[in-house]
Design an enzyme around this catalytic site. Structure first.
Site, PDB file in Angstrom:
ATOM      1  N   ASN A 237       0.958  -0.812  -0.109  1.00  0.00           N
ATOM      2  CA  ASN A 237      -0.058   0.154   0.120  1.00  0.00           C
ATOM      3  C   ASN A 237       1.026   1.218   0.262  1.00  0.00           C
ATOM      4  O   ASN A 237       1.536   2.078   0.825  1.00  0.00           O
ATOM      5  CB  ASN A 237      -0.915  -0.071   1.032  1.00  0.00           C
ATOM      6  CG  ASN A 237      -1.819   1.039   1.222  1.00  0.00           C
ATOM      7  OD1 ASN A 237      -2.036   1.850   0.547  1.00  0.00           O
ATOM      8  ND2 ASN A 237      -2.599   1.547   2.214  1.00  0.00           N
TER       9      ASN A 237
ATOM     10  N   ARG B   6      -2.993  -1.844  -3.248  1.00  0.00           N
ATOM     11  CA  ARG B   6      -4.127  -1.467  -3.328  1.00  0.00           C
ATOM     12  C   ARG B   6      -3.727   0.282  -3.983  1.00  0.00           C
ATOM     13  O   ARG B   6      -2.684   0.220  -3.812  1.00  0.00           O
ATOM     14  CB  ARG B   6      -4.568  -0.735  -2.015  1.00  0.00           C
ATOM     15  CG  ARG B   6      -5.432  -0.348  -1.383  1.00  0.00           C
ATOM     16  CD  ARG B   6      -5.526   0.705  -0.308  1.00  0.00           C
ATOM     17  NE  ARG B   6      -6.109   1.733  -0.427  1.00  0.00           N
ATOM     18  CZ  ARG B   6      -6.361   2.436   0.876  1.00  0.00           C
ATOM     19  NH1 ARG B   6      -5.078   2.850   1.491  1.00  0.00           N
ATOM     20  NH2 ARG B   6      -7.778   3.179   0.858  1.00  0.00           N
TER      21      ARG B   6
ATOM     22  N   HIS C 197     -13.491   2.070   0.056  1.00  0.00           N
ATOM     23  CA  HIS C 197     -13.046   1.166   1.121  1.00  0.00           C
ATOM     24  C   HIS C 197     -14.014  -0.009   0.459  1.00  0.00           C
ATOM     25  O   HIS C 197     -14.368  -1.075   1.310  1.00  0.00           O
ATOM     26  CB  HIS C 197     -14.132   1.550   2.550  1.00  0.00           C
ATOM     27  CG  HIS C 197     -13.345   2.849   3.199  1.00  0.00           C
ATOM     28  ND1 HIS C 197     -13.962   3.661   3.842  1.00  0.00           N
ATOM     29  CD2 HIS C 197     -11.690   3.173   3.809  1.00  0.00           C
ATOM     30  CE1 HIS C 197     -13.776   4.770   5.102  1.00  0.00           C
ATOM     31  NE2 HIS C 197     -12.891   4.430   4.853  1.00  0.00           N
TER      32      HIS C 197
ATOM     33  N   ARG D 273     -13.105  15.024   8.409  1.00  0.00           N
ATOM     34  CA  ARG D 273     -14.184  14.906   7.118  1.00  0.00           C
ATOM     35  C   ARG D 273     -15.331  15.245   7.335  1.00  0.00           C
ATOM     36  O   ARG D 273     -16.149  14.708   8.103  1.00  0.00           O
ATOM     37  CB  ARG D 273     -13.827  13.556   6.435  1.00  0.00           C
ATOM     38  CG  ARG D 273     -12.708  13.950   5.326  1.00  0.00           C
ATOM     39  CD  ARG D 273     -13.171  12.802   4.164  1.00  0.00           C
ATOM     40  NE  ARG D 273     -11.653  11.854   4.637  1.00  0.00           N
ATOM     41  CZ  ARG D 273     -11.475  10.784   3.978  1.00  0.00           C
ATOM     42  NH1 ARG D 273     -12.106  10.225   4.226  1.00  0.00           N
ATOM     43  NH2 ARG D 273     -10.179  10.302   4.331  1.00  0.00           N
TER      44      ARG D 273
ATOM     45  N   GLU E 132      -8.211  -5.966   5.033  1.00  0.00           N
ATOM     46  CA  GLU E 132      -8.048  -5.617   3.395  1.00  0.00           C
ATOM     47  C   GLU E 132      -6.807  -5.898   2.744  1.00  0.00           C
ATOM     48  O   GLU E 132      -6.695  -6.103   1.496  1.00  0.00           O
ATOM     49  CB  GLU E 132      -8.018  -4.072   3.546  1.00  0.00           C
ATOM     50  CG  GLU E 132      -9.080  -3.309   3.592  1.00  0.00           C
ATOM     51  CD  GLU E 132      -9.230  -1.252   3.788  1.00  0.00           C
ATOM     52  OE1 GLU E 132      -9.009  -1.532   5.124  1.00  0.00           O
ATOM     53  OE2 GLU E 132      -9.491  -0.910   2.695  1.00  0.00           O
TER      54      GLU E 132
END
Ligand code: ADP
Length: 404
Positions: free
Chosen positions: A7, A91, A180, A241, A385
Site C-alpha cells: 500500500n 492497493r 473502502h 472530514r 484489507e
C-alpha cells in the site's frame, strides 16, 4: 504461493508478505518519510521481534529494495530467495469506471491508472510509484491491482448519479464512486460465513468506521449504494472530514471568510468532523474520554457522529427494502462499544435487540452483539484489507497460469 501486498502512499509504504497456503503473514512493516534523509523502516517478521532502522531512503524504488533486503536478511529474513515471492498485489484507491474488479498489471492498466490521476490526485500517483518501484526491483514478478472503488461499480445509475447537469458526468465523469470497497467486500463475505447463509441471499449494511467512515448497502453480495461519493468526503461525519453538507456552504463560506478553493477543500477534509465539533481531537478514543469527563463539545461531536451514521443505516434499510444484518468494522466500529450501543438502541423499530453484555465483551473474533431473537443481527467483524488484496492477487495469478 507467497504474495507481497503493498500500500504505497506519497511518502510512505506499508507491506505484508503472505504465504497463501495457510494465509499466514510471514512479515509485515512500513517505510515512512520516503524522500527524506531520515526515513524510518519498521519490519516485523512472524518469527521474531520488530526491527527499526532510520536511514536515507530517497525514493519508492529504494524503499522496496530495502523491504526485500529485510525479507531476505540473514538474521531476520523469512525467505531465502527473491524467487519465493510469486506475485505482488497493490492497493489502488481509484479505479474510476474503468475497473470493476482487480486486474493483473500490464501497460494498458498502467495507462488507465495514470488517466485516473485527476480523480485521486493524492493517492493514484503514489500507488503508481509503488508499481514502478516493484517493477524496477522484481521485473519478472507479476503484479495485480485491487481498487477501493471496484466493489461499488455494481451501483445502479439511480445511486451513482448526482442530480446535476449530465454534461458533467459525460464530460468529466463526475459521479459517485465510493471507497473502502475492499473492506466492505471482505466483511460482507465474512458476515455471510458467520451467518451460515449464501451472500447472494442476504441484505447487509456494512459500516466501515475508522478515521475515514463509510457505510454500504450490500444487496445479495453486490454494493447497491455507499455513502462516500466522487471523493471520500461525502457521506458520514468522520475524524476530520465533514461528510454531507449543503454544497451552497462552499461559495458562501468562501465569500464570507475570503477563503481560496484550496483552503475550503482543506477545511472540509482536514479540519471538520469530530475535530471541528469537539475542538479537541479527531481520535474517537479522546472524544470518548473527554465525553466521560463531561466535555459538552466532545459529547455533541459523538452524538452527531452517531446520529449521522444511524440515518444512513435507516436510509440503506429503505434502499434495500429490509436488512438482515448490520456489520461494524475498522478502528471505531470494531472497538467502540459506546458507538455501537448508541446506534443499536435507536434501531429497535427494525426489530433489533442489542445484547448489551456481548457488545462490551472485548474479543478479536467475528461475533454477533444482538440476541438470538433479534430480527436484524448486528455483527462486529475485524476488517483485513491486506488479506483481501492477497486473495484477489492469488486468484488472478492462478487464473493467468491456467490460461497460459
Ligand atoms: P484508518 O481509517 O486510518 O485506517 P482506523 O480504522 O485504524 O483508521 O481507525 C482509527 C480510529 O479508531 C480512531 O478514531 C481511533 O480513536 C479509533 N479507535 C481505535 N481504538 C479504539 C477504541 N478502543 N475505542 C474507540 N475508538 C477506537
Amino acid at each position: 504461493m507467497n504474495i507481497l501486498v503493498i500500500n504505497a502512499g506519497s511518502s510512505s509504504l506499508k507491506f505484508q508478505l503472505y504465504a497463501m497456503n495457510n494465509e499466514a503473514v510471514l512479515a509485515k512493516g512500513r517505510v515512512e518519510r520516503i524522500g527524506m534523509d531520515s526515513a524510518i523502516l519498521t519490519y516485523e517478521p512472524s518469527n521474531g521481534s520488530e526491527v527499526r532502522e532510520v536511514q536515507e531512503i530517497l525514493d519508492h524504488t529504494a524503499a522496496i529494495r530495502k523491504v526485500l533486503d529485510m525479507i531476505l536478511h540473514s538474521d531476520y529474513g523469512v525467505l531465502k530467495s527473491l524467487s519465493e515471492i510469486q506475485a505482488v498485489g497493490h492497493r489502488v484507491v481509484h479505479g474510476g469506471e474503468s475497473f470493476t474488479g482487480s486486474v493483473v498489471v500490464d501497460d494498458a492498466v498502467k495507462r488507465e491508472i495514470r488517466q485516473l490521476f485527476d480523480l485521486a490526485p493524492l493517492h493514484n500517483p503514489a500507488h503508481m510509484l509503488g508499481i514502478v518501484a516493484v517493477e524496477a526491483n522484481m521485473p519478472e514478478v507479476p503484479q495485480a491491482v485491487v481498487f477501493d472503488t471496484a466493489f461499488h461499480q455494481t451501483m445502479p445509475p439511480v445511486a451513482y448519479l448526482y442530480p446535476i447537469p449530465m454534461v458533467l458526468y459525460k464530460k468529466h465523469k463526475i459521479r459517485r464512486y465510493g471507497f473502502h470497497g475492499t473492506s466492505h467486500m471482505y466483511v460482507s463475505e465474512r458476515a455471510a460465513a458467520y451467518l451460515g447463509k449464501p451472500l447472494a441471499e442476504l441484505k447487509l449494511i456494512t459500516c466501515h468506521i475508522g478515521n475515514g467512515c463509510s457505510c454500504t448497502a450490500v444487496l445479495h453480495g453486490r454494493s447497491v449504494d455507499t455513502s462516500m461519493g466522487m471523493t471520500p468526503l461525502e457521506g458520514l461525519m468522520m475524524g476530520t472530514r465533514s461528510g454531507d453538507i449543503d454544497p451552497a456552504i462552499v461559495p458562501y463560506a468562501m465569500a464570507k471568510e475570503e477563503l481560496t478553493l484550496g483552503e475550503v477543500n482543506s477545511m472540509l477534509n482536514k479540519h471538520s468532523g469530530l475535530l471541528a465539533i469537539s475542538g479537541l481531537s479527531s481520535d474517537m478514543r479522546e472524544i470518548l474520554e473527554a465525553s466521560e469527563a463531561g466535555d459538552r463539545n466532545a459529547q455533541l461531536a459523538f452524538e452527531m457522529y452517531e446520529y449521522r451514521l444511524r440515518k444512513y443505516i435507516g436510509a440503506y434499510a429503505a434502499a434495500m427494502n429490509g436488512v438482515d444484518a448490520i456489520v461494524f468494522t475498522a478502528g471505531v466500529g470494531e472497538n467502540s462499544a459506546a458507538l455501537r450501543a448508541a446506534v443499536c438502541r435507536n434501531l429497535t423499530y427494525l426489530g433489533l435487540e442489542l445484547n448489551e453484555e456481548a457488545n462490551v465483551r472485548r474479543e478479536s473474533a467475528d461475533r454477533a452483539i444482538t440476541t438470538p431473537e433479534s430480527r436484524v443481527q448486528v455483527l462486529v467483524i475485524p476488517t483485513n484489507e491486506e488479506l483481501m488484496i492477497a486473495r484477489e492477487t492469488h486468484k488472478l495469478i492462478l487464473q493467468q497460469n491456467d490460461v497460459v
